[in-house]
Design a protein around this motif. Structure first.
Motif: not given
Length: 251
Positions: A126-134
Motif C-alpha cells: 500500500x505504498x508509492x515509491x520511485x525508481x530511477x535506473x541508469x
C-alpha cells in the motif's frame, strides 16, 4: 519487496561460453527461483528486450533505446504484474538537453546515456515509491558526475508524489570512492547502501579490472533488510559479466 539491479551484458557475441544465447536459461532459472518484484536491467539491446518481454511472463518490461531513433541499448525496468501498479514512467537523456533523444554531455563517449524513471504503487504494502535506473558513461568523468547529479536533482524536484521513497540504481561505471561520487555529499538525504558490497563487475574473471560499479542509492521511508549478490556460476557460465545485486526492502 525484492529489488534487483542487473547489467545483463551487451549481447555482442564475443563472450564465448558466456555468450547471451548460453546464459538465457540460466538467467530465467535464477529469476524464477528468486521472484524479484522489480528488476532494473542495463545494456538491454532491442532483441534482448523482446526476449525479456516474451519470457518474463509474470512481468511488464518498460524502457526505450538511447539512440536518436529510440533503438540501441535500454535501461529497462521489469516489474511484477500482480504486485506493482505503474503510475508514471519517464525516459530522459543524461545531457544538458534531456528531452532530446541521443543527446550527450561534453566529453562523453559516443554512447548516449539515459535514465528510465518510474513511479509505482506497491499493491501489497500500500505504498508509492520511485525508481530511477541508469547506466552512466564509461569514458567521461565529467559526464558521470553530471549524470548522477542530474538524476538526483530530477527525482528530488519531481512534483508527482514528490515526497515518496526513492531507489536510484544501475551501473555507474565508477567506484564508491571515485571523485565523481562526491556528488553524494551535496545530497545527504540519499544513502548508498551498496558502498561496501565488494566486486560487482567481474568480467567473467578473465582480467584484472574487477570493480564495484553497480549501485543502489535510497532516500526516504524505506529500509534495506538484506543485500546480496547473485554470484551463481556453473562450469564457467555466469549470469552476466556483472553480479546482479539484490536488495530486500520494507517501508
Amino acid at each position: 519487496m525484492k529489488f534487483v539491479t542487473f547489467n545483463i551484458r551487451y549481447d555482442c557475441g564475443a563472450d564465448g561460453e558466456n555468450n547471451f544465447c548460453f546464459r538465457k536459461p540460466f538467467i530465467l532459472q535464477k529469476i524464477r527461483e528468486e521472484q524479484p518484484d522489480i528488476i532494473c536491467f542495463q545494456e538491454v539491446l532491442p532483441h534482448v528486450a523482446a526476449w525479456l518481454k516474451e519470457n518474463l511472463t509474470d512481468y511488464y518490461v518498460i524502457g526505450c533505446g538511447r539512440s536518436t531513433k529510440l533503438r540501441d541499448e535500454q535501461s529497462a525496468i521489469a516489474y511484477r504484474k500482480e504486485r506493482m501498479n505503474l503510475m508514471k514512467m519517464d525516459t530522459y537523456w543524461l545531457s544538458e538537453t534531456p528531452d532530446v533523444p541521443g543527446s550527450r554531455y561534453p566529453g562523453q563517449s559516443v554512447c548516449p546515456r539515459i535514465c528510465t524513471e518510474a513511479v509505482f504503487e506497491d499493491l501489497e504494502a500500500g505504498k508509492v515509491f520511485r525508481v530511477a535506473n541508469a547506466h552512466l558513461d564509461n569514458a567521461g568523468e565529467l559526464a558521470r558526475r553530471k549524470g548522477l547529479e542530474q538524476i538526483l536533482e530530477k527525482v528530488k524536484s519531481d512534483t508527482f508524489f514528490g515526497g515518496v521513497p526513492v531507489i536510484v540504481t544501475g551501473d555507474f561505471n565508477m567506484e564508491p570512492d571515485w571523485k565523481e561520487m562526491e556528488v553524494m555529499k551535496n545530497h545527504p538525504d540519499f544513502t548508498n547502501i551498496t558502498e561496501n558490497i565488494g566486486v560487482t563487475y567481474h568480467g567473467y574473471w578473465k582480467g584484472n579490472d574487477q570493480t564495484c560499479i553497480d549501485f543502489m542509492i535510497v532516500r526516504g521511508d524505506i529500509r534495506c533488510e538484506s543485500l546480496t549478490k547473485w554470484t551463481d556460476e556453473e562450469n564457467g557460465l555466469y549470469l552476466s559479466d556483472h553480479y546482479p545485486v539484490c536488495g530486500e526492502f520494507s517501508f
